[in-house]
Design a protein around this motif. Structure first.
Motif, mmCIF file in Angstrom:
data_model
loop_
_atom_site.group_PDB
_atom_site.id
_atom_site.type_symbol
_atom_site.label_atom_id
_atom_site.label_comp_id
_atom_site.label_asym_id
_atom_site.label_seq_id
_atom_site.Cartn_x
_atom_site.Cartn_y
_atom_site.Cartn_z
ATOM 1 N N GLU A 1 -12.653 -2.386 3.020
ATOM 2 C CA GLU A 1 -11.458 -3.175 2.527
ATOM 3 C C GLU A 1 -10.770 -3.084 1.298
ATOM 4 N N ALA A 2 -11.783 -2.396 0.212
ATOM 5 C CA ALA A 2 -11.089 -2.238 -1.062
ATOM 6 C C ALA A 2 -10.272 -1.072 -0.889
ATOM 7 N N ILE A 3 -10.889 -0.024 -0.276
ATOM 8 C CA ILE A 3 -10.247 1.245 -0.008
ATOM 9 C C ILE A 3 -8.829 1.151 0.476
ATOM 10 N N ILE A 4 -8.878 0.151 1.397
ATOM 11 C CA ILE A 4 -7.707 0.114 2.486
ATOM 12 C C ILE A 4 -6.536 -0.783 1.371
ATOM 13 N N SER A 5 -7.216 -1.536 0.644
ATOM 14 C CA SER A 5 -6.309 -2.649 -0.081
ATOM 15 C C SER A 5 -5.569 -1.438 -1.283
ATOM 16 N N ALA B 1 -13.087 7.093 -3.479
ATOM 17 C CA ALA B 1 -12.014 7.179 -2.512
ATOM 18 C C ALA B 1 -10.661 6.373 -3.134
ATOM 19 N N ILE B 2 -11.229 5.177 -3.867
ATOM 20 C CA ILE B 2 -10.041 4.265 -4.524
ATOM 21 C C ILE B 2 -9.494 5.204 -5.578
ATOM 22 N N VAL B 3 -10.090 6.284 -6.369
ATOM 23 C CA VAL B 3 -9.464 7.050 -7.193
ATOM 24 C C VAL B 3 -8.548 7.887 -6.483
ATOM 25 N N ALA B 4 -9.301 8.761 -5.353
ATOM 26 C CA ALA B 4 -8.270 9.642 -4.204
ATOM 27 C C ALA B 4 -7.096 8.899 -4.082
#
Length: 403
Positions: free
Chosen positions: A48-52, A90-93
């Motif tokens: 969810e954090a990545i999608i957000s 993933a969030i960095v990417a």
């Protein structure tokens, strides 16, 4: 989970009471189940954090690939540390991809904006009336201020029909102005018939023009033809021969019928043809005049004959109309001067003296009777360029004095 297994294994091994062992077993299994639920929950929260972080309802293919890869990696993660690392990477990417896509979107917007401005310029810049000028200025400004491609589309969809309508109105007005210019020029430089043909040709071709640039080219072509035809007509005013005038007419017809890029070649060709036709006509007339000037005088001297032959040859050899006239004038002057020097006034029969034979011939001539061998120049005894009774009386005095 390993810690739970090790802890409850140790406790069970040390326990001697069966009920207590059963209880520890159940507690351990519940603890393992709770741990597995926590891992699953952490995976979900990480995703969810990545999608957000990715944001947006329609992610790009590249963004979708980042999220899919993260999802697969999370399914294989069994520790909080692994889950946290996958999530952070993933969030960095995602953020890097977001920056890249924002830059690409900005570049795409600017490119689209420039395309819109170029379209307006290319289609409506050729000439500005007041209405079209204001519309172009307005929609150029709106396109420059637009914040998105969709907004630019809305602006162009609104503005293009308005600019096109104004353009077409001014386009037709310009064509009418051009035709009026042709008519005015035609009144000064051309004939009415030629002007009508020029305008008809223009109207036929302009009907197929797709832009004002094509119309401008066509207008330049028509002016080129008008200039060439005007040059031929001006040249033709100096000519008197039918042959030269025919060449002028032929040149004009070819200019009207042939492609514009041949106009100058045709003009020069028929200027030469008309000039040469007039030259031949002038030469012919000059030679006839020269021969007439010497007619009846050839017997006067060999010098006169030589002068006549030399000047006839000069006329044949020259390629300039003005030179032909100069040769003719000079030769006639010489012939007349020589003839005047050798004329014995009163000797109308040419026998070298003044006697009654001359008197009788002159009197008959004066009464309208033609006489073979009569020298008219010698009959003008008093040299007043008229043969009349005064010449007869003067000849009678000359004869009487000689007797």
């Amino acid at each position: 989970i390993k810690n739970i297994v090790e802890t409850y294994t140790f406790l069970i091994e040390d326990e001697t009471s069966l009920p207590q062992i059963t209880k520890l077993k159940e507690e351990g299994l519940n603890a393992i189940s709770d741990a597995r639920g926590l891992i699953s929950l952490l995976r979900e929260l990480a995703m969810e954090a990545i999608i957000s972080a990715a944001g947006g309802e329609n992610p790009s293919d590249e963004m979708t690939a980042i999220m899919e890869n993260a999802s697969i990696a999370l399914l294989g993660a069994n520790t909080i540390e692994e889950i946290e690392e996958i999530k952070n990477n993933a969030i960095v990417a995602v953020r890097n991809q977001t920056i890249k896509e924002a830059e690409e979107a900005k570049e795409a917007l600017e490119n689209y904006r420039q395309e819109a401005l170029t379209f307006i310029h290319n289609n409506y810049h050729e000439f500005y009336g007041n209405t079209l000028y204001k519309l172009v200025d307005k929609y150029n400004a709106l396109v420059k201020q637009a914040k998105s491609i969709e907004e630019i589309d809305d602006i162009m969809n609104e503005g293009c029909p308005l600019m096109e309508a104004a353009y077409q109105e001014e386009f037709q007005d310009n064509i009418e102005d051009t035709k009026n210019s042709f008519e005015q020029a035609g009144k000064i430089l051309l004939t009415e018939e030629i002007t009508e043909k020029i305008i008809a040709d223009f109207e036929e071709k302009v009907a197929n023009a797709e832009s004002y640039i094509e119309v401008e080219d066509l207008v330049n072509q028509m002016w080129q033809k008008i200039d060439a035809i005007s040059t031929l007509l001006t040249q033709g005013k100096n000519y008197s021969s039918t042959e030269a005038k025919n060449e002028i007419d032929n040149g004009i017809s070819e200019i009207l019928e042939r492609p514009y890029y041949e106009t100058e070649t045709i003009r020069d060709e028929y200027i030469d043809k008309a000039y040469n036709a007039e030259l031949e006509n002038v030469k012919k007339a000059a030679k006839e005049t020269l021969i007439a000037a010497a007619d009846g005088k050839e017997e006067l001297s060999e010098t006169l004959k030589a002068i006549l032959e030399a000047n006839l040859a000069l006329i044949d050899a020259t390629n300039e109309i003005e030179m032909v006239q100069s040769i003719l004038d000079n030769a006639v002057s010489i012939i007349e001067a020589l003839a005047k020097e050798t004329v014995l006034y009163g000797d109308v029969n040419g026998d070298g003296g003044n006697d009654m034979k001359d008197f009788l011939l002159l009197r008959r001539y004066a009464t309208g009777q033609t006489q073979e061998g009569f020298i008219e120049k010698a009959a003008d005894v008093n040299e007043d360029n008229i043969v009349d009774m005064k010449d007869i009386l003067m000849l009678r005095k000359i004869i009487a004095t000689a007797e």
